[in-house]
Write a protein that holds these residues in place. Structure first.
Motif, short mmCIF file in Angstrom:
data_model
loop_
_atom_site.label_atom_id
_atom_site.label_comp_id
_atom_site.label_asym_id
_atom_site.label_seq_id
_atom_site.Cartn_x
_atom_site.Cartn_y
_atom_site.Cartn_z
N ILE A 240 0.83 -1.21 0.00
CA ILE A 240 0.00 0.00 0.00
C ILE A 240 0.86 1.26 0.00
O ILE A 240 0.34 2.37 0.12
CB ILE A 240 -0.98 0.03 1.19
CG1 ILE A 240 -0.22 0.16 2.52
CG2 ILE A 240 -1.88 -1.19 1.19
CD1 ILE A 240 -1.13 0.42 3.71
N GLU A 241 2.20 1.07 -0.12
CA GLU A 241 3.15 2.18 -0.15
C GLU A 241 3.01 3.06 1.09
O GLU A 241 2.97 4.30 1.02
CB GLU A 241 2.96 3.00 -1.43
CG GLU A 241 3.24 2.20 -2.70
CD GLU A 241 3.08 3.02 -3.97
OE1 GLU A 241 2.53 4.14 -3.90
OE2 GLU A 241 3.51 2.55 -5.04
N LEU A 242 2.96 2.41 2.23
CA LEU A 242 2.87 3.11 3.51
C LEU A 242 4.25 3.66 3.86
O LEU A 242 5.20 2.92 4.04
CB LEU A 242 2.39 2.16 4.61
CG LEU A 242 2.17 2.75 6.00
CD1 LEU A 242 1.03 3.76 5.97
CD2 LEU A 242 1.88 1.65 7.01
N ASN A 243 4.34 4.94 3.98
CA ASN A 243 5.64 5.59 4.20
C ASN A 243 5.96 5.65 5.69
O ASN A 243 6.18 6.72 6.26
CB ASN A 243 5.63 7.00 3.61
CG ASN A 243 7.01 7.62 3.60
OD1 ASN A 243 8.03 6.92 3.57
ND2 ASN A 243 7.07 8.94 3.65
N LYS A 244 5.96 4.48 6.32
CA LYS A 244 6.30 4.38 7.74
C LYS A 244 7.05 3.08 7.96
O LYS A 244 6.82 2.09 7.26
CB LYS A 244 5.04 4.37 8.61
CG LYS A 244 4.24 5.67 8.62
CD LYS A 244 3.02 5.56 9.51
CE LYS A 244 2.24 6.87 9.52
NZ LYS A 244 1.02 6.78 10.38
#
Length: 303
Positions: A240-244
């Motif tokens: 989901i391309e979670l930037n964390k």
């Protein structure tokens, strides 16, 4: 607790929970081994739990004779992270390096997930995914739902047994740190996911004899590993391309943070997380100023 056991646990934490490279783990290990060697050379009897602040000061003073300021700061930072991990895992309450001067690094907790983040991660699971006839998509959804709804450590999740489920009473029995047991409430929605997995997915697995009572299994019929749960979370975050930077423990951290933000009592959260000291529970809390203002306006008699 022996130094070798604590060091091995810390190495696993760095690899699995924080996803550090082999080189980074080796650097942390090197610093801790220097401390262990110092204790041995000076015949100092101290475990990771009993070591005193003064002993660490003596160690740092000795290594400072041959190291530049940058290397000294790295060792202090590495040791602070090690003892921070012991606090994180509820072995000790106070970091013995708290009052030893060093560059401000702090102990970084996993990023908090918003409710939207959690919903996106769970929604990204392919429920049709199978492996050797086992619907692992359904299993993975149940794992994430359980991590978030009950605030479990990943080791507590993987060790969860069918006989630990007390759904009629609305609780699950959790075996925490130091074999301490606690009962954690579980909501109807998560109960339904677990029941679906247990009755319709797990039954398709050829379960090994020693894992008949273990709830979450891999496709080989054995207890799911901590590393596999980490991989599940990491792949979903990438999808989901979670930037964390997240790990299974991020769900536990989010569980506590969201409960507090919605008005839950800190003592109740402490009991659900299984913390011996409430100061440990406070480490998880990232309460913004607006929430504190709401508490003041709601409860103070002279607003």
């Amino acid at each position: 607790m022996k130094w070798i056991d604590a060091l091995n646990d810390f190495q696993s934490y760095l690899k699995i929970e924080r996803g550090l490279s082999a080189n980074s783990v080796a650097n942390y290990t090197y610093d801790i081994k220097k401390l262990i060697l110092f204790l041995e050379n000076h015949s100092i009897q101290a475990s990771p739990i009993t070591i005193k602040h003064t002993t660490l000061q003596e160690f740092i003073y000795e290594v400072s004779k041959t190291l530049n300021a940058r290397s000294q700061a790295r060792i202090i930072s590495g040791l602070r992270s090690f003892f921070g991990y012991l606090i994180f895992e509820d072995y000790i309450k106070i970091n013995p390096l708290d009052h030893i001067e060093s560059p401000k690094t702090g102990r970084k907790l996993p990023d908090t997930l918003s409710l939207e983040d959690i919903n996106n991660l769970i929604s990204a699971i392919d429920l049709t995914k199978e492996y050797n006839g086992v619907r692992i998509g359904e299993r993975d959804r149940t794992i994430l739902e359980t991590l978030y709804s009950c605030g479990l450590r990943v080791s507590e999740l993987t060790a969860l047994k069918i006989s630990d489920l007390f759904f009629d009473e609305g609780f699950i029995k959790v075996n925490g740190k130091g074999d301490k047991q606690r009962f954690v409430p579980i909501g109807p929605s998560t109960q339904n996911y677990i029941t679906l997995y247990k009755d319709e997915v797990r039954t398709a697995i050829n379960v090994k004899k020693e894992f008949q009572d273990t709830l979450f299994l891999n496709h080989q019929g054995r207890q799911l590993s901590r590393a596999m749960v980490f991989t599940i979370v990491k792949r979903l975050a990438q999808h989901i391309e979670l930037n964390k930077t997240i790990s299974p423990h991020t769900f536990r951290h989010s569980f506590a943070t969201h409960l507090l933000a919605n008005g839950a009592d800190l003592r109740a959260i402490q009991l659900m997380l299984g913390h011996e000291s409430i100061t440990t529970t406070e480490i998880y809390m990232h309460v913004d100023r607006s929430h504190l203002k709401e508490v003041l306006l709601k409860y103070h008699p002279r607003k």
